[in-house]
Scaffold this motif. Structure first.
Motif, PDB file in Angstrom:
ATOM      1  N   GLY A   1     100.100  69.952 -41.888  1.00  0.00           N
ATOM      2  CA  GLY A   1     100.410  71.072 -41.012  1.00  0.00           C
ATOM      3  C   GLY A   1      99.213  71.589 -40.234  1.00  0.00           C
ATOM      4  N   ALA A   2      98.027  71.071 -40.500  1.00  0.00           N
ATOM      5  CA  ALA A   2      96.817  71.542 -39.800  1.00  0.00           C
ATOM      6  C   ALA A   2      96.787  70.994 -38.384  1.00  0.00           C
ATOM      7  N   GLU A   3      96.298  71.819 -37.475  1.00  0.00           N
ATOM      8  CA  GLU A   3      96.170  71.355 -36.105  1.00  0.00           C
ATOM      9  C   GLU A   3      95.032  70.344 -36.018  1.00  0.00           C
ATOM     10  N   TRP A   4      95.183  69.402 -35.103  1.00  0.00           N
ATOM     11  CA  TRP A   4      94.203  68.326 -34.964  1.00  0.00           C
ATOM     12  C   TRP A   4      92.841  68.860 -34.526  1.00  0.00           C
ATOM     13  N   LYS A   5      92.793  69.981 -33.832  1.00  0.00           N
ATOM     14  CA  LYS A   5      91.516  70.496 -33.330  1.00  0.00           C
ATOM     15  C   LYS A   5      90.560  70.844 -34.459  1.00  0.00           C
ATOM     16  N   TYR A   6      91.098  71.234 -35.631  1.00  0.00           N
ATOM     17  CA  TYR A   6      90.216  71.563 -36.757  1.00  0.00           C
ATOM     18  C   TYR A   6      89.589  70.301 -37.352  1.00  0.00           C
ATOM     19  N   VAL A   7      90.379  69.249 -37.421  1.00  0.00           N
ATOM     20  CA  VAL A   7      89.841  67.958 -37.896  1.00  0.00           C
ATOM     21  C   VAL A   7      88.797  67.454 -36.892  1.00  0.00           C
ATOM     22  N   ALA A   8      89.100  67.627 -35.604  1.00  0.00           N
ATOM     23  CA  ALA A   8      88.153  67.198 -34.567  1.00  0.00           C
ATOM     24  C   ALA A   8      86.864  68.010 -34.628  1.00  0.00           C
ATOM     25  N   ARG A   9      86.945  69.272 -35.017  1.00  0.00           N
ATOM     26  CA  ARG A   9      85.725  70.086 -35.152  1.00  0.00           C
ATOM     27  C   ARG A   9      84.830  69.545 -36.264  1.00  0.00           C
ATOM     28  N   VAL A  10      85.446  69.160 -37.372  1.00  0.00           N
ATOM     29  CA  VAL A  10      84.648  68.584 -38.471  1.00  0.00           C
ATOM     30  C   VAL A  10      84.005  67.279 -38.013  1.00  0.00           C
ATOM     31  N   MET A  11      84.726  66.476 -37.253  1.00  0.00           N
ATOM     32  CA  MET A  11      84.153  65.236 -36.719  1.00  0.00           C
ATOM     33  C   MET A  11      82.983  65.551 -35.782  1.00  0.00           C
ATOM     34  N   GLY A  12      83.129  66.603 -34.987  1.00  0.00           N
ATOM     35  CA  GLY A  12      82.041  67.013 -34.100  1.00  0.00           C
ATOM     36  C   GLY A  12      80.821  67.494 -34.874  1.00  0.00           C
ATOM     37  N   LEU A  13      81.065  68.209 -35.975  1.00  0.00           N
ATOM     38  CA  LEU A  13      79.944  68.652 -36.814  1.00  0.00           C
ATOM     39  C   LEU A  13      79.211  67.460 -37.421  1.00  0.00           C
ATOM     40  N   CYS A  14      79.971  66.432 -37.790  1.00  0.00           N
ATOM     41  CA  CYS A  14      79.343  65.212 -38.314  1.00  0.00           C
ATOM     42  C   CYS A  14      78.470  64.566 -37.235  1.00  0.00           C
ATOM     43  N   ASN A  15      78.979  64.519 -36.019  1.00  0.00           N
ATOM     44  CA  ASN A  15      78.189  63.935 -34.923  1.00  0.00           C
ATOM     45  C   ASN A  15      76.940  64.756 -34.639  1.00  0.00           C
ATOM     46  N   GLN A  16      77.055  66.088 -34.678  1.00  0.00           N
ATOM     47  CA  GLN A  16      75.890  66.940 -34.442  1.00  0.00           C
ATOM     48  C   GLN A  16      74.825  66.730 -35.511  1.00  0.00           C
ATOM     49  N   ALA A  17      75.251  66.511 -36.749  1.00  0.00           N
ATOM     50  CA  ALA A  17      74.304  66.285 -37.843  1.00  0.00           C
ATOM     51  C   ALA A  17      73.853  64.830 -37.918  1.00  0.00           C
ATOM     52  N   GLU A  18      74.341  64.001 -36.975  1.00  0.00           N
ATOM     53  CA  GLU A  18      74.020  62.567 -36.916  1.00  0.00           C
ATOM     54  C   GLU A  18      74.504  61.816 -38.145  1.00  0.00           C
ATOM     55  N   ILE A  19      75.630  62.252 -38.688  1.00  0.00           N
ATOM     56  CA  ILE A  19      76.305  61.514 -39.756  1.00  0.00           C
ATOM     57  C   ILE A  19      77.299  60.591 -39.064  1.00  0.00           C
ATOM     58  N   ARG A  20      77.057  59.301 -39.159  1.00  0.00           N
ATOM     59  CA  ARG A  20      77.901  58.326 -38.463  1.00  0.00           C
ATOM     60  C   ARG A  20      78.991  57.748 -39.361  1.00  0.00           C
ATOM     61  N   ASP A  21      78.846  57.902 -40.646  1.00  0.00           N
ATOM     62  CA  ASP A  21      79.831  57.340 -41.577  1.00  0.00           C
ATOM     63  C   ASP A  21      80.812  58.443 -41.980  1.00  0.00           C
ATOM     64  N   TYR A  22      81.784  58.701 -41.118  1.00  0.00           N
ATOM     65  CA  TYR A  22      82.831  59.661 -41.459  1.00  0.00           C
ATOM     66  C   TYR A  22      84.181  59.043 -41.121  1.00  0.00           C
TER      67      TYR A  22
END
Length: 146
Positions: free
Chosen positions: A114-135
């Motif tokens: 039931g979660a909106e996709w934008k919240y999952v996309a935000r976590v993916m963006g946080l991973c990219n900002q922290a340079e975590i490529r394995d997500y």
């Protein structure tokens, strides 16, 4: 009938050059090896005079870090290790994990249906900002398609 004997048959020479080369190479090898051993003994880098303890449950010095599992609920809240995190706190946690384990940190994002996709996309963006490529995003496979 008179046979002539050649006098060169008695004057054969053995070429000593290859044998002398091998002897010099062995001599140089042993001189250099003994010099390294002596330097290690003088500087204290040789054998250590300590009795190291034996441990039954020792961890290897190089191990893969524990993967971080981020849960996103229906309201867009982020949970990591059972604790509620804000977006800023999650970013700080990702940055710290990447600093501790550069290039080795992995993140699994589990979004509620039931979660909106934008919240999952935000976590993916946080991973990219922290340079975590394995997500990756965890999903449950559809039983009808199998």
């Amino acid at each position: 009938m008179k046979f002539e004997l050649k006098k060169t048959a008695g004057k054969r020479r053995v070429d000593m050059t290859p044998m002398i080369d091998c002897v010099f190479q062995l001599l140089l090898f042993f001189l250099v090896a003994s010099n390294f051993q002596e330097q290690a003994r003088i500087t204290g880098e040789g054998e250590m005079g300590a009795n190291l303890p034996a441990v039954a449950a020792a961890m290897p010095m190089v191990m893969k870090p524990r993967e971080m599992i981020v849960n996103v609920d229906d309201g867009g809240d982020f949970y990591l290790d059972g604790q509620l995190y804000t977006e800023r706190q999650l970013a700080e946690r990702f940055n710290r994990a990447q600093t501790d384990n550069p290039g080795n940190q992995s993140v699994v994002i589990r979004g509620s249906e039931g979660a909106e996709w934008k919240y999952v996309a935000r976590v993916m963006g946080l991973c990219n900002q922290a340079e975590i490529r394995d997500y990756r995003v965890a999903v449950i496979p559809d039983e009808e398609n199998e």
